[in-house]
Motif scaffolding. Structure first.
Motif, short mmCIF file in Angstrom:
data_model
loop_
_atom_site.label_atom_id
_atom_site.label_comp_id
_atom_site.label_asym_id
_atom_site.label_seq_id
_atom_site.Cartn_x
_atom_site.Cartn_y
_atom_site.Cartn_z
N VAL A 21 0.87 -1.19 0.00
CA VAL A 21 0.00 0.00 0.00
C VAL A 21 0.90 1.24 0.00
O VAL A 21 2.10 1.15 0.30
CB VAL A 21 -0.95 0.04 1.22
CG1 VAL A 21 -2.07 -0.96 1.07
CG2 VAL A 21 -0.19 -0.23 2.52
N LYS A 22 0.29 2.38 -0.32
CA LYS A 22 1.07 3.62 -0.39
C LYS A 22 0.17 4.80 -0.05
O LYS A 22 -0.92 4.92 -0.60
CB LYS A 22 1.67 3.78 -1.80
CG LYS A 22 2.66 4.92 -1.95
CD LYS A 22 3.24 4.87 -3.38
CE LYS A 22 4.37 5.85 -3.55
NZ LYS A 22 4.96 5.75 -4.92
N TRP A 23 0.66 5.65 0.85
CA TRP A 23 -0.09 6.85 1.25
C TRP A 23 0.83 8.06 1.30
O TRP A 23 2.03 7.92 1.56
CB TRP A 23 -0.68 6.66 2.65
CG TRP A 23 -1.93 5.85 2.73
CD1 TRP A 23 -2.02 4.47 2.75
CD2 TRP A 23 -3.28 6.33 2.82
NE1 TRP A 23 -3.33 4.07 2.85
CE2 TRP A 23 -4.12 5.20 2.90
CE3 TRP A 23 -3.84 7.60 2.86
CZ2 TRP A 23 -5.51 5.32 3.01
CZ3 TRP A 23 -5.22 7.72 2.97
CH2 TRP A 23 -6.05 6.58 3.04
N THR A 59 4.87 7.50 1.72
CA THR A 59 5.39 6.25 2.28
C THR A 59 4.69 5.06 1.65
O THR A 59 3.45 5.02 1.59
CB THR A 59 5.18 6.21 3.81
OG1 THR A 59 5.86 7.32 4.40
CG2 THR A 59 5.71 4.91 4.42
N SER A 60 5.48 4.11 1.18
CA SER A 60 4.91 2.84 0.71
C SER A 60 5.28 1.75 1.71
O SER A 60 6.34 1.79 2.35
CB SER A 60 5.43 2.48 -0.67
OG SER A 60 6.83 2.31 -0.66
N LEU A 61 4.37 0.80 1.86
CA LEU A 61 4.55 -0.31 2.82
C LEU A 61 4.28 -1.62 2.08
O LEU A 61 3.16 -1.86 1.64
CB LEU A 61 3.56 -0.14 3.98
CG LEU A 61 3.63 -1.20 5.08
CD1 LEU A 61 4.80 -0.93 6.02
CD2 LEU A 61 2.33 -1.22 5.89
N ASN A 136 -0.82 3.63 6.25
CA ASN A 136 -0.48 2.37 5.58
C ASN A 136 -0.83 1.16 6.45
O ASN A 136 -1.39 0.17 5.95
CB ASN A 136 1.02 2.35 5.25
CG ASN A 136 1.35 3.10 3.98
OD1 ASN A 136 0.86 2.77 2.90
ND2 ASN A 136 2.17 4.13 4.08
N SER A 139 -4.43 0.58 6.41
CA SER A 139 -4.88 -0.05 5.15
C SER A 139 -4.72 -1.56 5.22
O SER A 139 -5.57 -2.30 4.72
CB SER A 139 -4.07 0.50 3.97
OG SER A 139 -4.54 1.78 3.60
N LYS A 358 -4.56 8.25 -0.28
CA LYS A 358 -4.08 6.94 -0.74
C LYS A 358 -3.60 7.08 -2.17
O LYS A 358 -4.29 7.66 -3.01
CB LYS A 358 -5.19 5.89 -0.63
CG LYS A 358 -4.66 4.47 -0.79
CD LYS A 358 -5.74 3.44 -0.49
CE LYS A 358 -5.14 2.04 -0.55
NZ LYS A 358 -6.17 1.01 -0.31
#
Length: 359
Positions: A21-23, A59-61, A136, A139, A358
């Motif tokens: 995911v990425k926010w 930030t991406s996770l 993230n 999510s 998002k």
């Protein structure tokens, strides 16, 4: 009344092996400041902030299920490169939020984060950074519990972000956010809430030009500064004043009274720094150029009657706040008279934004 227990989940209804995911989440600037906190990141007084638009953390996770679940497991990249000195802060954050996200030790995480503003520019990145990470992780929890409502999702994200950095709870939503128990409907010490009343058109697209006076490391961390309020001789009166100013600014945001807005916002900024100067040990985070800029703003406002004002966070940089309809004149003033007081002539133009997104 919502309590911490409301954020401890029941059994999850779904399982997931891996994903990503990425926010993005913005920084924010407090108009009424919080300074001083109790245990578990609870504020000693309420605050209210403008959510920013351009100054944000992305930030991406990526997450994958582990075979063993004994410890937290994560890799951290900042702007594409390993950043070992950030890891202890992330470790501490995960430890704090584990009671509310019990799946954390079941996954290995790859966290890749970057700021749209220069790191160590003197702009607080902990608010946007912790908020983006919280979004993230929420999510992922929503994938484990798809029945979760949007209201709960954002409320819990703000609650978790607060456990990483107090002001991060004000970066989840926008454009004006209240944090701390107060007279404002729905406000809470546990999370930030959007200002519930109609905001006057004067504050739509409000501008914030951030003058980078000093990009160095602060000599006193915010955590240490907050702790010094515990035995501060003026703490109790300051906390009362914050409640009074929150009540006043609530009326101002509804009425559009820019003269009153300026008085409250500038007084709050100077009071924040007065608390630092009168704590024990005492410290000064303003620089000579901070004061030069403040005096120039006062002179310009008196001569032109243009409703421009300043605020400060716990540092030397100056946030210049003004309505969109005077942007051209204020930016000319900044370029002609204020940029020379900035380190390397650097400044950032921002405006009110609407919270995390998002991607």
């Amino acid at each position: 009344m919502v309590s911490e227990k409301d954020f401890i989940p029941a059994k999850y209804t779904n399982s997931i092996e891996k994903g990503a995911v990425k926010w993005s989440a913005p920084s924010n600037i407090a108009l009424v400041k919080y300074w001083g906190k109790k245990e578990n990141q609870i504020p000693a007084n309420p605050s209210i902030s403008f959510t920013l638009n351009h100054c944000k953390t992305i930030t991406s996770l990526a997450f994958s299920k582990k075979e063993t679940t004994g410890n937290f497991s994560f890799d951290l990249l900042f702007e594409g490169k390993p950043k070992e000195d950030f890891k202890p802060k992330i470790q501490k954050f995960l430890e704090r939020i584990e009671p509310y996200l019990p799946f954390l030790k079941e996954y290995h995480f790859e966290i890749d984060t970057q700021n749209t503003f220069p790191h160590s520019s003197g702009i607080a990145s902990s608010a946007s950074g912790m908020s983006a990470l919280a979004m993230n992780l929420m999510s992922l929890e929503k994938q484990l519990h798809p029945e979760m409502t949007d209201d709960y999702f954002f409320q819990k994200a703000s609650f978790l972000a607060r456990l990483g950095s107090g002001s991060a709870c004000r970066s989840v939503k926008g454009s004006v956010v209240v944090w701390g128990n107060s007279e404002i409907t729905g406000s809470s010490d546990l999370f930030g809430v959007e200002f519930p009343n109609k905001i006057h058109d004067n504050f739509k697209n409000y501008q914030d030009t951030i003058l980078l006076v000093d990009k160095g490391e602060k000599q006193v961390s915010s955590t240490v500064g907050h702790d010094l309020m515990h035995d501060h001789p003026y703490a109790e009166r300051r906390f009362e004043q914050a409640h009074e100013n929150l009540s006043k600014i609530k009326t101002v945001l509804e009425s559009g009274n820019l003269d009153e807005f300026i008085k409250i916002v500038e007084s709050e900024a100077l009071t924040l720094h007065a608390m630092m100067m009168t704590s024990m040990p005492y410290f000064i985070l303003m620089k000579p150029n901070t004061l030069e800029i403040i005096n120039k703003i006062w002179k310009f406002r008196t001569e032109t009657q243009i409703p421009v004002c300043f605020t400060l966070d716990a540092g030397a940089n100056v946030h210049v706040l003004y309505p969109e309809n005077v942007s051209d004149k204020v930016l000319d003033f900044i370029k002609n008279e204020l940029v020379g007081y900035c380190q390397n002539s650097q400044y950032i133009c921002d405006e009110i934004g609407f919270g995390a997104t998002k991607l």
